[in-house]
Design an enzyme around this catalytic site. Structure first.
Site, PDB file in Angstrom:
ATOM      1  CG  ASP A  90      -2.068   0.986   1.082  1.00 23.45           C
ATOM      2  OD1 ASP A  90      -2.921   1.045   1.971  1.00 23.45           O
ATOM      3  OD2 ASP A  90      -2.086   1.706   0.053  1.00 23.45           O
ATOM      4  CB  SER A  91       0.519   4.421  -1.772  1.00 18.74           C
ATOM      5  OG  SER A  91      -0.757   4.763  -1.220  1.00 18.74           O
ATOM      6  N   GLY A 141      -0.741   6.263   1.909  1.00 21.24           N
ATOM      7  CA  GLY A 141      -1.735   7.337   1.998  1.00 21.24           C
ATOM      8  C   GLY A 141      -2.643   7.136   3.191  1.00 21.24           C
ATOM      9  CG  HIS A 198      -8.088 -21.227  13.452  1.00 24.01           C
ATOM     10  ND1 HIS A 198      -8.633 -22.349  12.829  1.00 24.01           N
ATOM     11  CD2 HIS A 198      -9.113 -20.358  13.618  1.00 24.01           C
ATOM     12  CE1 HIS A 198      -9.926 -22.164  12.653  1.00 24.01           C
ATOM     13  NE2 HIS A 198     -10.256 -20.959  13.119  1.00 24.01           N
ATOM     14  N   GLY A 232     -11.276   4.240   0.488  1.00 24.79           N
ATOM     15  CA  GLY A 232     -12.247   5.053   1.192  1.00 24.79           C
ATOM     16  C   GLY A 232     -13.388   4.304   1.845  1.00 24.79           C
ATOM     17  CG  ASP A 269      -5.690  -5.167   2.718  1.00 28.22           C
ATOM     18  OD1 ASP A 269      -6.248  -4.360   1.925  1.00 28.22           O
ATOM     19  OD2 ASP A 269      -5.314  -4.857   3.863  1.00 28.22           O
ATOM     20  CD  GLN A 317     -10.016   7.208  -1.823  1.00 28.09           C
ATOM     21  OE1 GLN A 317     -11.029   7.195  -1.119  1.00 28.09           O
ATOM     22  NE2 GLN A 317      -8.926   6.517  -1.510  1.00 28.09           N
ATOM     23  CB  CYS A 353     -10.430 -25.767  10.812  1.00 30.80           C
ATOM     24  SG  CYS A 353      -8.933 -24.878  10.340  1.00 30.80           S
ATOM     25  CB  CYS A 378      -8.183 -27.182  13.888  1.00 30.54           C
ATOM     26  SG  CYS A 378      -8.794 -25.501  14.039  1.00 30.54           S
TER      27      CYS A 378
END
Ligand SMILES: Nc1nc2cc3nc(NCCc4ccc(CCO)cc4)[nH]c3cc2c(=O)[nH]1
Ligand SMILES: [Zn+2]
Length: 372
Positions: free
Chosen positions: A93-94, A96, A337, A218, A268, A191, A306, A311
């Protein structure tokens, strides 16, 4: 021979897409969740752990790595892949969002943003070009443009002026690192706050610039889930269908399913790793908090459905003990997990799109997570 930025769609199910994105460090199968490794590490996990759980790409952060250890230091060590011994793709990420969300004191101008280091208070300045130079030094496979993420509740006039500056910054980023000038690809960031017409305006301006992908910025800035979904469903389907769509900072398991249903390919969020550290664990039956007394003598696994290391090898009773004792292993087993759960959910989503059962999968998790 495929080129970084190639994006091939294999199947669709409604707006949901099953695709492959090519990067200089390998192909990424989408829809995808990217574990967050802000300072060049996904907290408490090794690259081996991440490869074992089939993490295809991790996220690093320009703001943090620039301040410490320094993007130039990382560059002298061969870049972030070599430095952190992560052989698969990295998105950065930049900075910002981090400057706007982590810093009270900062000065914003057409030129860029001035801020003080959270480490030693020293003064720094990010121009769009500088933000790209840092990401070049880090050697990330996917670079994000420098943008302004306006806060929740920003008025329409400010939001409009901000998106226009973000577009000018986006153009400066692209001009500073033209398409094809190296193996790193670049995403623009839409944005426009919570104003549907401004979201369309931001997208129309950005699609004129030749980015390999587009992010929705945003959002996940304190708004309600309904407000997020409203903007999401409005703008995602309008984004170029032949390029990846990345929803930044999102989200819960239900947010991922909702995002995919709106046509989003990449996500993310710090939620799975951060919640792991406070004992909130995601399971196929919903969320649980391991510190609850009811688990003190519960010899069952965290999630019977899982297949992860945690687990398969430990009981809820033991995981609760580690948490109450503030043992380091608690972070590690809980994070392992939660990220495994998120990555496995995305694997289920990819399979469901391939066989046209995405709606059923979404309904199953909505039922399990209904209580929020
Ligand atoms: N460049 C850029 N990056 C972003 C990152 C973001 N990350 C978010 N949200 C993350 C919010 C978030 C923060 C913490 C937790 C866990 C604890 O509750 C979960 C979500 N929104 C975001 C928006 C932008 C954006 O416009 N531009
Ligand atoms: Zn597990």
């Amino acid at each position: 021979m495929s080129t970084p930025g190639d994006f091939k769609i294999h199947a669709t199910d409604g707006e949901a897409r099953r695709a492959t994105l090519t990067t200089a460090h390998g192909d990424i199968q989408t829809p995808i969740f990217m574990p967050v490794g802000t300072q060049g590490t996904v907290k408490s996990l090794t690259p081996l752990d991440l490869e074992e759980m089939d993490a295809q790409i991790i996220l690093g952060n320009t703001y943090h790595l620039y301040l410490r250890p320094g993007d130039d230091l990382v560059a002298r060590r061969g870049g972030l892949h070599k430095f952190a011994n992560w052989k698969r793709p990295i998105l950065t990420d930049s900075g910002g969002f981090q400057v706007f969300s982590l810093q009270e004191i900062r000065k914003l101008s057409e030129e860029g943003v001035e801020f003080r280091s959270y480490i030693d208070g020293s003064k720094h300045f990010f121009s769009p070009e500088k933000a790209i130079d840092i990401q070049k030094n880090l050697g990330s496979d996917i670079m994000m443009v420098l943008d302004e993420c306006v806060g929740y509740g920003a008025d329409k006039d400010y939001t409009n002026k901000s998106l226009e500056m973000t577009t000018r910054w986006a153009k400066r980023c692209r001009d500073h690192y033209p398409k094809g000038s190296g193996g790193q690809i670049m995403f623009g960031i839409v944005q426009g706050g919570f104003y549907k017409d401004l979201r369309e305006k931001s997208l129309e301006q950005l699609r004129e610039i030749d980015f390999e992908g587009f992010a929705i910025g945003g959002l996940s800035v304190g708004e309600s889930t309904k407000e997020m979904y409203d903007i999401l469903h409005h703008i995602a389907p309008k984004m170029p269908s032949d390029k990846p769509r990345y929803l930044m900072g999102v989200g819960t398991p239900l947010d991922l399913l909702e995002g995919v249903s709106a046509g989003v390919d990449m996500f993310d969020c710090v939620l799975p790793s951060r919640n792991a550290r406070n004992g909130t664990l995601f399971t196929s039956q919903g969320k649980i908090n391991i510190k609850r007394a009811e688990f003190a003598e519960d010899d069952s696994p965290l999630d019977p459905e899982c297949g992860c290391y945690t687990c398969r090898n430990f009981t809820k009773a033991y995981l609760r003990h580690l948490y109450m004792a503030k043992e380091l292993l608690s972070y590690r087993l809980n994070t392992y997990h939660n990220l495994y759960f998120y990555l496995d959910l995305m694997k289920q989503i990819r399979a469901a799109i391939e066989n046209g059962t995405f709606a059923e999968l979404k309904a199953k998790y909505e039922a399990a997570y209904a209580k929020g």
